[in-house]
Design a protein around this motif. Structure first.
Motif, mmCIF file in Angstrom:
data_model
loop_
_atom_site.group_PDB
_atom_site.id
_atom_site.type_symbol
_atom_site.label_atom_id
_atom_site.label_comp_id
_atom_site.label_asym_id
_atom_site.label_seq_id
_atom_site.Cartn_x
_atom_site.Cartn_y
_atom_site.Cartn_z
ATOM 1 N N VAL A 165 60.778 -19.681 -35.047
ATOM 2 C CA VAL A 165 59.698 -20.550 -34.576
ATOM 3 C C VAL A 165 58.446 -20.207 -35.380
ATOM 4 C CG1 VAL A 165 58.308 -21.318 -32.606
ATOM 5 C CG2 VAL A 165 60.677 -20.547 -32.252
ATOM 6 N N ILE A 166 57.853 -21.217 -36.004
ATOM 7 C CA ILE A 166 56.671 -21.017 -36.836
ATOM 8 C C ILE A 166 55.488 -21.700 -36.181
ATOM 9 C CG2 ILE A 166 55.612 -21.557 -39.072
ATOM 10 C CD1 ILE A 166 58.547 -21.442 -40.215
ATOM 11 N N ILE A 167 54.387 -20.973 -36.052
ATOM 12 C CA ILE A 167 53.165 -21.517 -35.450
ATOM 13 C C ILE A 167 52.036 -21.401 -36.467
ATOM 14 C CG2 ILE A 167 51.472 -21.284 -33.603
ATOM 15 C CD1 ILE A 167 53.715 -20.120 -31.862
ATOM 16 N N ARG A 168 51.374 -22.518 -36.753
ATOM 17 C CA ARG A 168 50.279 -22.540 -37.713
ATOM 18 C C ARG A 168 48.955 -22.850 -36.998
ATOM 19 N NH1 ARG A 168 52.879 -26.754 -41.963
ATOM 20 N NH2 ARG A 168 54.706 -25.536 -42.652
ATOM 21 N N PRO A 169 48.162 -21.838 -36.697
ATOM 22 C CA PRO A 169 46.868 -22.086 -36.060
ATOM 23 C C PRO A 169 45.780 -22.358 -37.094
ATOM 24 C CG PRO A 169 47.306 -19.745 -36.127
ATOM 25 C CD PRO A 169 48.508 -20.408 -36.725
ATOM 26 N N PRO A 170 44.779 -23.152 -36.720
ATOM 27 C CA PRO A 170 43.537 -23.218 -37.489
ATOM 28 C C PRO A 170 42.654 -22.035 -37.084
ATOM 29 C CG PRO A 170 43.396 -24.719 -35.651
ATOM 30 C CD PRO A 170 44.753 -24.049 -35.566
ATOM 31 N N LEU A 171 41.353 -22.158 -37.238
ATOM 32 C CA LEU A 171 40.449 -21.068 -36.861
ATOM 33 C C LEU A 171 40.620 -20.723 -35.385
ATOM 34 C CD1 LEU A 171 36.779 -20.656 -37.926
ATOM 35 C CD2 LEU A 171 37.425 -20.277 -35.553
ATOM 36 N N VAL A 172 40.842 -19.433 -35.119
ATOM 37 C CA VAL A 172 41.018 -18.943 -33.754
ATOM 38 C C VAL A 172 39.724 -18.270 -33.308
ATOM 39 C CG1 VAL A 172 42.438 -17.527 -32.229
ATOM 40 C CG2 VAL A 172 43.447 -18.487 -34.316
ATOM 41 N N TYR A 173 39.247 -18.618 -32.121
ATOM 42 C CA TYR A 173 38.013 -18.024 -31.613
ATOM 43 C C TYR A 173 38.227 -17.542 -30.184
ATOM 44 C CZ TYR A 173 37.374 -22.289 -28.883
ATOM 45 O OH TYR A 173 37.545 -23.308 -27.988
ATOM 46 N N GLY A 174 37.389 -16.594 -29.788
ATOM 47 C CA GLY A 174 37.471 -16.051 -28.440
ATOM 48 C C GLY A 174 36.694 -14.756 -28.379
ATOM 49 N N PRO A 175 36.790 -14.032 -27.277
ATOM 50 C CA PRO A 175 36.089 -12.745 -27.172
ATOM 51 C C PRO A 175 36.507 -11.792 -28.278
ATOM 52 C CG PRO A 175 36.946 -13.445 -25.030
ATOM 53 C CD PRO A 175 37.527 -14.384 -26.040
ATOM 54 N N GLY A 176 35.537 -11.253 -28.986
ATOM 55 C CA GLY A 176 35.828 -10.340 -30.073
ATOM 56 C C GLY A 176 36.009 -10.997 -31.422
ATOM 57 N N VAL A 177 35.811 -12.323 -31.499
ATOM 58 C CA VAL A 177 35.957 -13.015 -32.780
ATOM 59 C C VAL A 177 34.959 -12.449 -33.790
ATOM 60 C CG1 VAL A 177 34.319 -14.868 -32.204
ATOM 61 C CG2 VAL A 177 36.161 -15.303 -33.844
ATOM 62 N N GLN A 178 35.373 -12.451 -35.059
ATOM 63 C CA GLN A 178 34.542 -11.884 -36.120
ATOM 64 C C GLN A 178 34.217 -12.961 -37.162
ATOM 65 O OE1 GLN A 178 33.346 -8.686 -35.947
ATOM 66 N NE2 GLN A 178 34.367 -8.577 -33.954
ATOM 67 N N ASN A 180 32.760 -15.656 -39.803
ATOM 68 C CA ASN A 180 31.775 -16.737 -39.771
ATOM 69 C C ASN A 180 31.486 -17.245 -38.362
ATOM 70 O OD1 ASN A 180 31.496 -16.713 -42.561
ATOM 71 N ND2 ASN A 180 33.114 -18.236 -42.868
ATOM 72 N N PHE A 181 32.528 -17.291 -37.514
ATOM 73 C CA PHE A 181 32.318 -17.783 -36.157
ATOM 74 C C PHE A 181 31.369 -16.866 -35.393
ATOM 75 C CE2 PHE A 181 33.166 -19.102 -31.858
ATOM 76 C CZ PHE A 181 33.534 -20.443 -31.960
ATOM 77 N N ALA A 182 31.557 -15.567 -35.562
ATOM 78 C CA ALA A 182 30.662 -14.609 -34.907
ATOM 79 C C ALA A 182 29.244 -14.737 -35.434
ATOM 80 C CB ALA A 182 31.174 -13.188 -35.121
ATOM 81 N N ALA A 183 29.111 -14.991 -36.739
ATOM 82 C CA ALA A 183 27.779 -15.155 -37.325
ATOM 83 C C ALA A 183 27.074 -16.374 -36.747
ATOM 84 C CB ALA A 183 27.896 -15.274 -38.840
ATOM 85 N N LEU A 184 27.812 -17.461 -36.515
ATOM 86 C CA LEU A 184 27.206 -18.653 -35.908
ATOM 87 C C LEU A 184 26.805 -18.384 -34.462
ATOM 88 C CD1 LEU A 184 29.537 -21.475 -37.304
ATOM 89 C CD2 LEU A 184 27.195 -20.942 -38.018
ATOM 90 N N ALA A 311 31.427 -16.683 -25.728
ATOM 91 C CA ALA A 311 30.033 -16.310 -25.492
ATOM 92 C C ALA A 311 29.937 -15.076 -24.602
ATOM 93 C CB ALA A 311 29.279 -17.483 -24.863
ATOM 94 N N GLU A 312 30.793 -15.016 -23.584
ATOM 95 C CA GLU A 312 30.797 -13.837 -22.717
ATOM 96 C C GLU A 312 31.182 -12.586 -23.500
ATOM 97 O OE1 GLU A 312 33.539 -15.031 -19.751
ATOM 98 O OE2 GLU A 312 32.140 -16.419 -18.763
ATOM 99 N N GLY A 313 32.163 -12.722 -24.390
ATOM 100 C CA GLY A 313 32.558 -11.599 -25.227
ATOM 101 C C GLY A 313 31.438 -11.159 -26.148
ATOM 102 N N TYR A 314 30.711 -12.131 -26.695
ATOM 103 C CA TYR A 314 29.579 -11.794 -27.569
ATOM 104 C C TYR A 314 28.503 -11.038 -26.794
ATOM 105 C CZ TYR A 314 25.193 -12.324 -30.025
ATOM 106 O OH TYR A 314 23.984 -12.062 -30.597
ATOM 107 N N ARG A 315 28.213 -11.495 -25.588
ATOM 108 C CA ARG A 315 27.179 -10.819 -24.768
ATOM 109 C C ARG A 315 27.590 -9.385 -24.458
ATOM 110 N NH1 ARG A 315 27.345 -15.633 -21.636
ATOM 111 N NH2 ARG A 315 25.651 -17.085 -22.145
ATOM 112 N N ARG A 316 28.863 -9.182 -24.139
ATOM 113 C CA ARG A 316 29.328 -7.829 -23.833
ATOM 114 C C ARG A 316 29.157 -6.915 -25.046
ATOM 115 N NH1 ARG A 316 33.520 -10.573 -21.073
ATOM 116 N NH2 ARG A 316 34.898 -10.345 -22.875
#
Length: 320
Positions: A165-178, A180-184, A311-316
């Motif tokens: 099974v092959i899974i191809r994600p685009p940009l993944v974001y969430g708590p702890g993301v690093q 360019n997404f974190a910079a934004l 956002a909650e992850g970033y605040r923490r």
């Protein structure tokens, strides 16, 4: 009860997946170079060396039903390797296929491979998303290595009967993301003016929890075998909309200046960062209709819910 071997458990996606499946009545083995304080107590750790041609997976694979392979040499913005493609191939192709061959010999039933939308390509025409069955057009060493790994896995599946099974994600974001997404997130949180108020592109993203949910679905779903799936949140956003929604998640308005995208691209090229401009101004959409149809899968989190978690992850992290 299923028994799962997970690689990449110290990474962004692998760590979230481990936390999710550790809650279920599933026997989980983590392949790692060392013990890690963040591993759940019920996870068994099987020590391995670096992932490559000569890695011995025998002990880790014993008694396993499913392998979820999240470990990889990941895409980096400034790769200083003398031969980046060779470095990516050593881990992402040779190392992956060595694991898959040993898994088939050990009697593993299913092999889930976390690939990348970069196998499809880098950019789409507005309103014409990538599909899982498009002709692959990888552009950089990372995408090429993931594509070659996919091809090798399909060959092993055909030879051995191992379900892939092959899974191809685009940009993944969430708590702890690093990156360019974190910079934004940081820029919006600090009220920094950004010249991104007039970007009319469309980009697909996937919240970490949504990607993890699809991986969990793929572990057991009988129809998942030998398919390639794209994944996203099911709502595509322009860069301007993304920043506005980030602001809402952070509880403040994003300060956006309406600068034409052509000027941004020109300026980025002049300072030697054309790739960053493409990510901010270009479109990259994915069509998840196949994923929905075959697996009956829907993203459990909306974009706004995913951004709230990020956002909650970033605040923490910012408060530490």
């Amino acid at each position: 009860m299923r028994s799962i071997l997970l690689t990449g458990a110290t990474g962004f996606v692998g760590g979230a997946l481990l936390r999710r499946i550790a809650k279920d009545e599933i026997a989980i083995t983590v392949a790692a170079r060392r013990e890690f304080d963040g591993f759940p107590s019920r996870a068994r750790v099987s020590r391995i060396s670096d992932i490559g041609r000569d890695t011995d997976w025998g002990a880790a694979l014993r008694g396993q039903d499913v392998v979820v392979h999240c470990a990889a040499r990941v895409h980096v913005m400034k790769d200083r390797s003398a031969d980046p493609l060779a470095a990516f191939r050593a881990v992402n192709v040779v190392g992956t296929l060595n694991l898959a061959r040993q898994a088939a010999i050990a009697g593993v039933r299913r092999f889930i491979f976390l690939s990348s939308i970069k196998v499809n390509g880098e950019i789409t025409t507005l309103g014409h998303p990538f599909t899982a069955d498009d002709l692959p057009m990888p552009q950089d060493p990372y995408g090429i290595s993931k594509h070659e790994a996919e091809q090798g896995l399909r060959d092993i599946a055909a030879e051995t009967g191992l379900e892939v099974v092959i899974i191809r994600p685009p940009l993944v974001y969430g708590p702890g993301v690093q990156a360019n997404f974190a910079a934004l997130l940081r820029a919006v949180a600090h009220g920094i003016p950004l010249p991104l108020g007039a970007i009319n592109n469309r980009r697909s993203l996937v919240a970490l929890d949504n990607l993890v949910d699809l991986i969990v679905t793929s572990i057991a779903h009988p129809a998942a075998a030998n398919h390639t799936f794209l994944v996203s949140d099911g709502e595509d956003l322009s860069t301007t909309q993304l920043l506005q929604r980030m602001g809402q998640a952070l509880g403040r308005s994003a300060r956006l200046i309406p600068v034409p995208s052509k000027l941004i691209e020109l300026g980025a090229t002049l300072v030697g960062k054309p790739t960053l401009a493409h990510r901010l101004c270009g479109s990259l959409q994915v069509d998840i209709a196949k994923t929905r149809q075959i697996l009956g899968w829907q993203p459990p989190l909306s974009v706004d819910d995913g951004l709230k978690k990020a956002a909650e992850g970033y605040r923490r992290e910012a408060s530490v």
